[in-house]
Scaffold this motif. Sequence first.
Motif, short mmCIF file in Angstrom:
data_model
loop_
_atom_site.label_atom_id
_atom_site.label_comp_id
_atom_site.label_asym_id
_atom_site.label_seq_id
_atom_site.Cartn_x
_atom_site.Cartn_y
_atom_site.Cartn_z
N LYS A 1 -4.85 12.04 -11.23
CA LYS A 1 -4.81 10.86 -12.10
C LYS A 1 -4.52 11.25 -13.55
O LYS A 1 -5.31 11.02 -14.46
N SER A 2 -3.36 11.86 -13.71
CA SER A 2 -2.95 12.29 -15.06
C SER A 2 -1.44 12.17 -15.18
O SER A 2 -0.72 12.10 -14.18
N LYS B 1 -6.57 3.69 -14.90
CA LYS B 1 -5.50 2.76 -14.50
C LYS B 1 -4.25 3.13 -15.30
O LYS B 1 -4.32 3.36 -16.52
N LEU B 2 -3.12 3.19 -14.61
CA LEU B 2 -1.85 3.52 -15.26
C LEU B 2 -0.93 2.31 -15.16
O LEU B 2 -0.73 1.76 -14.08
N ILE B 3 -0.36 1.92 -16.31
CA ILE B 3 0.54 0.77 -16.37
C ILE B 3 1.95 1.28 -16.66
O ILE B 3 2.20 1.86 -17.72
N GLN C 1 0.56 -4.52 -8.43
CA GLN C 1 0.06 -3.19 -8.06
C GLN C 1 1.14 -2.46 -7.25
O GLN C 1 1.77 -3.04 -6.36
N THR C 2 1.35 -1.19 -7.58
CA THR C 2 2.32 -0.38 -6.85
C THR C 2 1.70 0.08 -5.54
O THR C 2 0.60 -0.34 -5.16
N SER C 3 2.38 0.99 -4.85
CA SER C 3 1.84 1.54 -3.60
C SER C 3 0.65 2.46 -3.86
O SER C 3 0.04 2.94 -2.90
N SER D 1 -4.15 2.59 -8.17
CA SER D 1 -4.52 2.81 -9.57
C SER D 1 -3.36 2.60 -10.53
O SER D 1 -3.52 2.76 -11.74
N ILE D 2 -2.17 2.30 -9.99
CA ILE D 2 -0.97 2.21 -10.82
C ILE D 2 -0.34 0.83 -10.67
O ILE D 2 -0.14 0.34 -9.55
N TYR D 3 -0.01 0.23 -11.81
CA TYR D 3 0.61 -1.09 -11.86
C TYR D 3 1.96 -0.98 -12.57
O TYR D 3 2.20 -0.02 -13.32
#
Length: 337
Positions: A86-87, A103-105, A269-271, A274-276
């Motif tokens: 998660k980086s 959370k990553l946008i 939300q992507t696949s 935690s990522i959008y």
Amino acid sequence: MHIVIIGSGVAGVSFAEKYRALSADDDITLVTREHDGYYSRPLLSRGFSKADIEQSIILKPFDKLRENNINVLCGVEVTAIDRVDKSIAINGSCQEKELQYDKLILAPGSSAFIPPPFRPYEKLFFSLNSLVDLKALRKFRQEFLSQNQRPDWAIVGGGLIGCEVASDLAAAGDKVTLFHAVDRLMERQLAVEDSALLLKVLQDSGVKVLLNQAVQEFIREEDKVCVRTEVTAEFDGLIVACGFKPRTELAELAGLETGRGIKVTPYLQTSDESIYALGDVAELPNGKLYAFILPIRSQALWLAEFLAGQKQDGWTPPVFTTKAKVHGFEAVHPYNV
């Protein structure tokens, strides 16, 4: 919670500001390759008839966002996403080389689409996709103006951006020839009668419009650049405006599902849970990308409210129309969007 946003366009900035208004405690970091601040991308194509455009186009300096407790890392390139750790890996003038996220946008926007046959000639032409591009074009143009001359431009592409730029350069007093591959302008957005009206407006403004043009190559001849179709014509400057391509490269490298854009659910939300993804790059389940200001802002505000626990239903696109910023032109029929 630490939220990291990639991109400082309308999607990234609108989300950051809205989320900060809803949550005073969470950390927000916005990462961008830009240096000049948050600016209006649609105004780029009015960058020639307005003398002070470089000042008026910037809607908000990055320091204004920092004053709102949004950490901004500018002039930074994101090189990789590590979904396990998660980086994100970053490269630029900042000391940090990686950032952790909860959370990553993803809101990186789009790049200018260069058709494959034109790519070997990229040193011969300009694109207009960023403030950096506009500054380069204005600097090139100023060399002529300082000698009391006007440049003679070729623009390849009669879609939205090509028509807007042709219109603005003509309004600024330059000579413009517009090459388009099909038989009418903005054929994806406009009804046939509106295309005809747009053609007349551009011609009346002094733009030479050439339709059904198969551009074969570009050639440098001393200080001129030549456009070869069935004949060869030479110009002072050349702009390729053949549309945009969503920046999906980072997502692809990270193993996220992509198609035309980054595939998302109705919750953006992507696949990876935690990522959008927002804006130009977000491909909804209906296969559409909503690459216009109103729906992009709507997505950003909705996602901020969703992550803050204030929305439960998925995002639905608002009813909207858009229009070309062509001097003297107003379409009669709503655009196809």
